[in-house]
Motif scaffolding. Structure first.
Motif, PDB file in Angstrom:
ATOM      1  N   ASP A   4       0.808  -1.224   0.000  1.00  0.00           N
ATOM      2  CA  ASP A   4       0.000   0.000   0.000  1.00  0.00           C
ATOM      3  C   ASP A   4       0.842   1.275   0.000  1.00  0.00           C
ATOM      4  N   TYR A  49      -5.565  11.783  -8.718  1.00  0.00           N
ATOM      5  CA  TYR A  49      -5.255  10.580  -7.951  1.00  0.00           C
ATOM      6  C   TYR A  49      -6.275  10.378  -6.835  1.00  0.00           C
ATOM      7  N   GLU A  50      -6.565  11.447  -6.109  1.00  0.00           N
ATOM      8  CA  GLU A  50      -7.546  11.364  -5.022  1.00  0.00           C
ATOM      9  C   GLU A  50      -8.926  10.992  -5.552  1.00  0.00           C
ATOM     10  N   ARG A  80      -8.911   7.289  -6.241  1.00  0.00           N
ATOM     11  CA  ARG A  80      -8.943   6.540  -4.978  1.00  0.00           C
ATOM     12  C   ARG A  80     -10.337   6.539  -4.366  1.00  0.00           C
ATOM     13  N   TRP A  84      -1.465  10.324   2.309  1.00  0.00           N
ATOM     14  CA  TRP A  84      -2.922  10.395   2.322  1.00  0.00           C
ATOM     15  C   TRP A  84      -3.456   9.504   3.417  1.00  0.00           C
ATOM     16  N   GLU A 144      -6.022   6.945   4.926  1.00  0.00           N
ATOM     17  CA  GLU A 144      -6.810   5.846   4.336  1.00  0.00           C
ATOM     18  C   GLU A 144      -8.277   6.057   4.589  1.00  0.00           C
TER      19      GLU A 144
END
Length: 112
Positions: A12, A41-42, A45, A110, A112
């Motif tokens: 991860d 990217y965020e 995710r 970041w 989780e």
């Protein structure tokens, strides 16, 4: 003139390495690019579709530039530079200290 690599450190954790020649991107542009990269990217995710931030083509800028009033621009700069009799002397290249390094490292974490 630029390289990008992503290394998986463990299940991860990823490590992004970005390297570019200064002629490709200045500091301001790098900030704009990194902001967009991490926003996308965020979004991925979070299961969202990243925004498709298409910029305007350079040809639009050239068209805009062609519509500008050259006489107005000349008048503006003549007024701003009034009183200057000769060009400013720019110093030569400043010596670089041996311990200076132009490479920079940024870390982002970041939750989780």
């Amino acid at each position: 003139l630029f390289k990008v690599a992503v290394f998986r450190l463990d299940a991860d954790q990823l490590y992004l390495v970005w390297s570019n020649h200064h002629i490709m991107m200045d500091g301001w542009s790098m900030g704009v690019l990194m902001k967009s990269l991490f926003q996308n990217y965020e979004a991925l995710r979070a299961g969202r579709t990243p925004a498709n931030g298409q910029g305007k083509p350079y040809s639009d800028y050239i068209k805009w530039l062609g519509k500008q009033d050259n006489e107005e621009a000349e008048s503006y700069w003549s007024e701003r530079l009034a009183g200057f009799e000769q060009p400013s002397v720019l110093p030569g290249r400043l010596p670089v200290k041996k311990d200076e390094n132009s490479n920079k490292e940024y870390s982002f974490t970041w939750d989780e």
